[in-house]
Design a protein around this motif. Structure first.
Motif: not given
Length: 242
Positions: A125, A128, A147, A149, A158-159
């Motif tokens: 992780s 972004r 980039s 998910w 999240q990215r």
């Protein structure tokens, strides 16, 4: 009427019909000879049927030990002896979970060798749009963009990037600010190119995370995650039975 009586009647009828020896008469010796031939045919026929019956009985005989039902219940024994069909289930276990914050430099992780089954999946992780370079056992592999998910429930993770890693290897990753690869002025291809990108990149801090999940397939016979549920035969008399 028995078969012998029927054949004797045929003998008398043939004697009476034209072209079949009419008028010759039926002698007692002829009757006895015809009766003996009939008996021999019946004995031979019964012997063949008995042999076939023994062969069928041999194929249907089941061992008494470990079978369900009574000794005479052949079909119940056959069904009980049948093996169920099993399925497979996907298993996973997190073997490495590390957080790090350094950007613009190589951070090393040792991938555990817990098992030799299947693949080990890694997730990195990162912010972004950030750029990620990685090495395996000192060999440069590739450059990717943060980039994708990731399946994290924590909002700050999240990215990132998903990869497959080799068990027992030394994995190194460098997360760089967006635009760092472009500073090289050419396409990044070799390990020397990656080293130069690191020299030109800006340092920084970010909240990042590296996890490795061990995954494998194992047999199963029940449960909601079993891919192929077991199928057990239903005991009973088969259709079409007399």
């Amino acid at each position: 009427m028995t078969n012998i009586e029927s054949d004797l009647r045929d003998l008398l009828r043939q004697d009476a019909e034209p072209g079949e020896g009419a008028g010759g008469g039926v002698t007692v010796a002829g009757v006895h000879e015809r009766a003996r031939r009939i008996r021999r045919r019946r004995i031979a026929l019964l012997g063949g049927v008995a042999g076939a019956g023994l062969a069928v009985a041999a194929t249907l005989t089941l061992p008494v030990t470990g079978t369900a039902g009574s000794k005479g219940d052949v079909w119940t024994g056959v069904m009980a002896a049948s093996s169920p069909s099993y399925g497979v289930a996907s298993r996973s276990r997190t073997v490495l979970d590390r957080r790090f914050t350094r950007m613009g430099e190589r951070v090393a992780f040792d991938i555990p060798r817990r098992t030799d089954r299947g693949n080990a999946a890694a997730m990195i992780s990162c912010p972004r749009g950030a750029e990620l370079l990685y090495w395996e056992d000192g060999v440069y592999r590739n450059a990717l963009v943060c980039s994708g998910w990731l399946p994290y429930t924590e909002k700050k993770y999240q990215r990132g990037v998903e990869l497959t890693v080799r068990r027992g290897s030394r994995f190194e990753v460098a997360v760089l600010p967006a635009g760092s690869v472009a500073r090289l002025g050419r396409t990044l291809v070799t390990g020397e190119d990656a080293h130069r990108v690191l020299e030109l990149a800006h340092r920084g801090r970010a909240d990042m995370r590296f996890t490795v999940t061990d995954m494998w397939i194992e047999p199963c016979d029940s449960g909601p995650d079993c891919a192929l549920a077991p199928v057990y035969p239903t005991a009973g008399t088969p259709s079409g039975g007399g």
